[in-house]
Design an enzyme around this catalytic site. Structure first.
Site, PDB file in Angstrom:
ATOM      1  N   CYS A  46       0.468  11.160   0.791  1.00  6.92           N
ATOM      2  CA  CYS A  46      -0.553  11.554  -0.183  1.00  6.92           C
ATOM      3  C   CYS A  46      -1.060  12.946   0.148  1.00  6.92           C
ATOM      4  CB  CYS A  46      -1.711  10.555  -0.174  1.00  6.92           C
ATOM      5  SG  CYS A  46      -3.075  11.010  -1.281  1.00  6.92           S
ATOM      6  N   CYS A  89      -4.982  13.263   0.116  1.00  6.30           N
ATOM      7  CA  CYS A  89      -5.663  12.689   1.276  1.00  6.30           C
ATOM      8  C   CYS A  89      -5.414  13.489   2.546  1.00  6.30           C
ATOM      9  CB  CYS A  89      -5.202  11.248   1.491  1.00  6.30           C
ATOM     10  SG  CYS A  89      -5.563  10.142   0.117  1.00  6.30           S
ATOM     11  N   ASP A  90      -4.181  13.947   2.743  1.00  9.48           N
ATOM     12  CA  ASP A  90      -3.787  14.461   4.054  1.00  9.48           C
ATOM     13  C   ASP A  90      -3.413  15.937   4.081  1.00  9.48           C
ATOM     14  OD1 ASP A  90      -4.117  11.855   4.901  1.00  9.48           O
ATOM     15  OD2 ASP A  90      -2.016  11.331   4.591  1.00  9.48           O
TER      16      ASP A  90
END
Length: 587
Positions: free
Chosen positions: A141, A144-145
């Protein structure tokens, strides 16, 4: 009508929809508008996979929007017609007889028909080192990351829409992005691919398969092969650097729930007829979980609409056959109806709260200037209404004890908590002086400067509940923080009795750290799960850390993906977790 029929009519639904993506939301809209009682069950967050897409430009009638905004509009439309929503994981379907049973983490619910709209989840590729380095260099993701790889090289595996779009997104953080695809060109729309092809920070290697990755404390080696020429390339990061590998290799259908019930094909997709019916009476399917040539939001909503109209006929026939007519909720405000079952549902489902709180990430909105008198500026009328519904169901008051330092983020936390407490008499704020005793269940220690800023959730007599947030609970963590308050004050979110019994049986001290990023859409579920466990058992604490403000913890546990769960500073696990999964980690 017999007594049992009366009981059924009050507790059952015409249709239960499993999955809250575009297909499920559309079906809920159609069914509710036709005056059938419908419940949408979702284990993660309403909206589905499209919510991580920043820009949607090919949905007819909508010039440009985000996936989250589009699906939230769908949810509100369905809600306005009376559809009900619940965050719960469905564990088993009993499709025998006229009345179907849906077994969930929050009890058993009954209905005439079930619509499976569970969508799909990211596929793994299977190269050497993929499993070993999940969360420590291998990610799935970008939203997210991506920030964990700021200033680093990044490799993207895949050649579809996600790979093209997310590669461009990753250039906001990465020094350079290299796309590795096994095909000789992108498989997505040319307009999407062109953005990646023309980007100055993106290189593309066609006909290329990743064979292995490795590294100590992160990835520093990758090996890939040109499938046309057989040439093998080995890349070693220089000067002790690490890099990231993001996998965007398509999705696998989430059909495990019906593996032994309905007919599925060799690829795992559920088989339906032209009306979205499966081979099981009363079971329908819609969206990406089905066999279909095109997987887009527009086709998912078409599936949902068609399935709903067929389920209308089915529900009407079953009402006539059984004499049972499910009773509609007393109000069309399904969010308030959700409060009657668990005060958490409305906030968890309400993107108005989430999107408004997203503006409060880090120090961008509140800074150090928010004070008790500015609550009206910080929270919109819709947010206040949702918060009031939660506060009104809290069984006892709470004290928010703040451990602060001299950084601007501490002033932000203080202002944020003062503004929240100003909305209700169920909350008050106390400031802990540096060096004062912050009594934890696990150990009585003086709070450490490196752990600040932090808000400890305490009972009115000062006893700590075991819940704490290090940083500022804005962004996607605002909803999980409020759910934490509700769980700490009681009565809390409903749990499966067996799971609750297992939680209460734990007698050894347990400290759960949940390491998050405020931009991550998967973190709140894990945070809520850990907090729910800690709120039940006094031997367990759940501390949340926004890694943006605690880089030493990120380095200590070598975190390159969120959410990350650390148990007693020893066991480390990555990825979204529900209550049962967190419980398994600590047992």
């Amino acid at each position: 009508m017999h007594n049992i029929d009366k009981q059924y009519s009050e507790q059952m639904y015409d249709v239960i929809i499993v999955g809250g993506g575009p297909a499920g939301l559309t079906a809920a809209l159609y069914l509710a508008r036709a005056r059938y009682r419908v419940l949408v069950m979702e284990k993660e967050h309403f909206g589905g996979q499209i919510t991580i897409t920043n820009e949607v430009v090919n949905y007819p009638g909508v010039f440009k929007t985000s996936g989250k905004e589009l699906t939230e509009t769908m949810r509100k439309q369905a809600q306005d017609f009376g559809a009900e929503f619940m965050l719960a994981e469905v564990n088993h379907l009993d499709m025998e007889g006229d009345i179907k049973s849906v077994h969930t983490s929050r009890g058993v619910y009954r209905c005439f028909g079930v619509l499976l709209a569970t969508g799909a989840h990211p596929r793994t590729v299977g190269f050497q080192g993929e499993e070993e380095h999940k969360g420590r260099g291998v990610a799935y993701c970008a939203t997210c990351d991506g920030e964990f790889f700021t200033g680093k090289d990044v490799f993207v595996i895949g050649g579809g829409f996600a790979a093209a779009e997310e590669s461009v997104f990753l250039t906001k953080f990465a020094r350079h992005v290299t796309i590795l695809m096994i095909t000789d060109d992108f498989t997505c729309a040319k307009s999407v691919a062109e953005h990646a092809k023309k980007h100055e920070k993106i290189s593309i290697l066609y006909n290329t398969a990743v064979e292995a990755v490795s590294g100590d404390g992160g990835l520093n080696y990758i090996r890939y092969k040109n499938t046309s020429t057989g040439e093998v390339t080995e890349f070693h990061a220089e000067n002790g650097e690490t890099f990231g590998v993001f996998v965007f290799a398509g999705y696998a259908p989430a059909t495990s729930l019906v593996q032994d019930i309905a007919e599925i094909n060799e690829y795992g997709y559920i088989i339906t007829d032209s009306s979205q019916r499966t081979n099981v009476e009363g079971l329908y399917a819609a969206g990406d979980v089905c066999i279909k040539p095109l997987r887009q939001v527009v086709t998912a909503v078409g599936d949902g609409a068609l399935a709903a109209t067929e389920l209308e006929k089915y529900a009407a026939a079953m009402q006539a056959k059984t004499g049972i007519v499910p009773e509609m909720p007393r109000t069309h405000d399904s969010q308030q109806g959700g409060m009657a079952q668990a005060a958490s549902s409305s906030l968890q489902n309400n993107s108005a709260v989430q999107s408004a709180s997203a503006a409060q990430n880090h120090s961008s909105a509140i800074g150090g200037s928010v004070n008790e008198g500015s609550a009206n500026e910080l929270f919109t009328a819709e947010m206040k209404a949702q918060l009031d519904a939660v506060f009104s169901r809290m069984a006892r008051p709470l004290v928010l004890k703040l451990a602060l330092d001299h950084r601007p983020v501490s002033a932000e936390l203080e202002g944020y908590m003062q503004s929240l407490a100003a909305l209700t008499d169920k909350l008050s704020v106390e400031i802990l002086q540096e060096g004062s005793s912050a009594k934890h269940i696990v150990s009585d220690t003086t709070y450490r400067q490196k752990d600040t800023p932090c808000v400890h959730i305490c009972l009115e007599d000062g006893t700590e509940t075991g819940l704490a947030f290090h940083g500022v609970p804005g962004g996607h963590e605002f909803t999980s923080f409020v759910l934490g308050l509700y769980n700490a004050a009681g009565p809390g979110q409903a749990l499966d009795p067996e799971i609750e019994q297992s939680i209460r049986a734990i007698s050894a001290p347990m400290n759960i750290k949940v390491l998050v990023s405020l931009s991550c859409t998967m973190c709140p579920d894990t945070v809520t799960a850990a907090q729910r466990i800690a709120a039940i058992n006094p031997h367990i604490t759940a501390e949340v850390y926004d890694l943006n403000h605690f880089p030493e913890i990120k380095d200590r546990f070598q975190v390159m993906s969120v959410p990350c769960v650390v148990v007693n500073d020893e066991k480390v696990a990555f990825g979204k977790k529900n209550v049962a999964q967190v419980l398994e980690l600590i047992q």
